[in-house]
Scaffold this motif. Sequence first.
Motif, PDB file in Angstrom:
ATOM      1  N   UNK A 278     -26.510  75.385  27.988  1.00 38.79           N
ATOM      2  CA  UNK A 278     -27.512  76.448  28.108  1.00 38.79           C
ATOM      3  C   UNK A 278     -26.907  77.783  27.704  1.00 38.79           C
ATOM      4  N   UNK A 279     -27.765  78.724  27.287  1.00 36.30           N
ATOM      5  CA  UNK A 279     -27.282  80.059  26.930  1.00 36.30           C
ATOM      6  C   UNK A 279     -26.556  80.702  28.100  1.00 36.30           C
ATOM      7  N   UNK A 280     -27.034  80.429  29.306  1.00 39.30           N
ATOM      8  CA  UNK A 280     -26.407  81.008  30.502  1.00 39.30           C
ATOM      9  C   UNK A 280     -24.975  80.490  30.662  1.00 39.30           C
ATOM     10  N   UNK A 281     -24.800  79.165  30.478  1.00 42.48           N
ATOM     11  CA  UNK A 281     -23.466  78.583  30.618  1.00 42.48           C
ATOM     12  C   UNK A 281     -22.531  79.065  29.507  1.00 42.48           C
ATOM     13  N   UNK A 282     -23.062  79.169  28.303  1.00 44.31           N
ATOM     14  CA  UNK A 282     -22.249  79.631  27.180  1.00 44.31           C
ATOM     15  C   UNK A 282     -21.812  81.070  27.406  1.00 44.31           C
ATOM     16  N   UNK A 283     -22.771  81.892  27.840  1.00 45.67           N
ATOM     17  CA  UNK A 283     -22.443  83.292  28.106  1.00 45.67           C
ATOM     18  C   UNK A 283     -21.394  83.406  29.221  1.00 45.67           C
ATOM     19  N   UNK A 284     -21.505  82.550  30.242  1.00 44.05           N
ATOM     20  CA  UNK A 284     -20.534  82.570  31.339  1.00 44.05           C
ATOM     21  C   UNK A 284     -19.136  82.206  30.825  1.00 44.05           C
ATOM     22  N   UNK A 285     -19.056  81.213  29.938  1.00 46.71           N
ATOM     23  CA  UNK A 285     -17.763  80.799  29.378  1.00 46.71           C
ATOM     24  C   UNK A 285     -17.151  81.912  28.536  1.00 46.71           C
ATOM     25  N   UNK A 286     -17.972  82.530  27.668  1.00 46.11           N
ATOM     26  CA  UNK A 286     -17.471  83.602  26.817  1.00 46.11           C
ATOM     27  C   UNK A 286     -17.094  84.839  27.635  1.00 46.11           C
ATOM     28  N   UNK A 287     -17.842  85.111  28.673  1.00 51.51           N
ATOM     29  CA  UNK A 287     -17.526  86.254  29.545  1.00 51.51           C
ATOM     30  C   UNK A 287     -16.199  86.029  30.269  1.00 51.51           C
ATOM     31  N   UNK A 288     -15.970  84.787  30.681  1.00 48.70           N
ATOM     32  CA  UNK A 288     -14.697  84.453  31.329  1.00 48.70           C
ATOM     33  C   UNK A 288     -13.541  84.652  30.359  1.00 48.70           C
ATOM     34  N   UNK A 289     -13.759  84.264  29.096  1.00 50.31           N
ATOM     35  CA  UNK A 289     -12.723  84.449  28.083  1.00 50.31           C
ATOM     36  C   UNK A 289     -12.422  85.932  27.892  1.00 50.31           C
TER      37      UNK A 289
END
Length: 314
Positions: A278-289
């Motif tokens: 999901x866009x939410x999960x992808x955004x969470x992963x990129x934000x963590x990076x």
Amino acid sequence: QLMLSAEQLVQAGRWEHVLAKGMSALSLLDEAGGSPPLGRGRLLVAMGTAHEKLGSRGEALQAYREARAIFEAKGKMASKNGAILQMSIAFACQSVRGLGGEGGAEDAVSACAEFERACALLRKEGLLDGSIKGPEVLHRAGCLKAEVGRYEDAVADFRDARASLEQTNTLVSKLGVDVLEHLGDALGELGSTDGCVEALEQAVAILEKKNKLESKRGAVLLIKVGDALVELGYPEDAVNTYFDARDILRAAGKLHGVEAAGMLANLGSLQAELNSASRQDIRATLSSALELYRQAGAEGTVEAASLLANLATL
């Protein structure tokens, strides 16, 4: 008599006494004058060993090289003892380079030359291939060649080291993992991504066999495998490999640093490309990076800027 005593002290591991006896013996030899006898060379080897055991690597290297000059003058380097002395010089040369202080001017090119000479002498004496020390010499030589950009020569050394470890049934070891990882790195630099993945996956398999894959070392290897799989055009496999690496680092409390940030950035980008989250999960992963880049003080890098651009599109 003093020289014999120094060599006996080496066997006993009494390093300070070796140096004391050695200095006395050298003084007597200097007083006698004339060309340096072979005994002086043997004494310098004993003193070099003592210096090395006591952590004085610069003095050890100097003693070994003085001994080599004597053996060369006497035509004795082409021998088992000469080969072992050259190996000691190569090891000491590399150790001195790593100090960054005393003797730190030793450069990779000169260190390479010492290892190449050691390999040639050891091989001639039958002490390189299939021996206990051979794989370590070949591995160190390969690392230095890779450092100076001689990747094809490095690959040859790493492959010889692997073959030697296989010959002695010792590939399943820390040195085996090191050799395979660096072989994979060198092959990657040469654009041989298939060979890179094969070597890295073999290293991963060894860690798994030794129940040591759930470690930072295992995660780093998995990240390298994932990066190579991306290059080969297997994004789904890369995503799964990155997941494994992330889970290992997270469980160990070591999900930090630039390397982990890069892995999460690649993972998020691949998920977006594959539309596998999901866009939410992808955004969470990129934000963590991005947060990991910031924590590492690397928010101004090209990688972090590219990550910010990716986040802006979500």
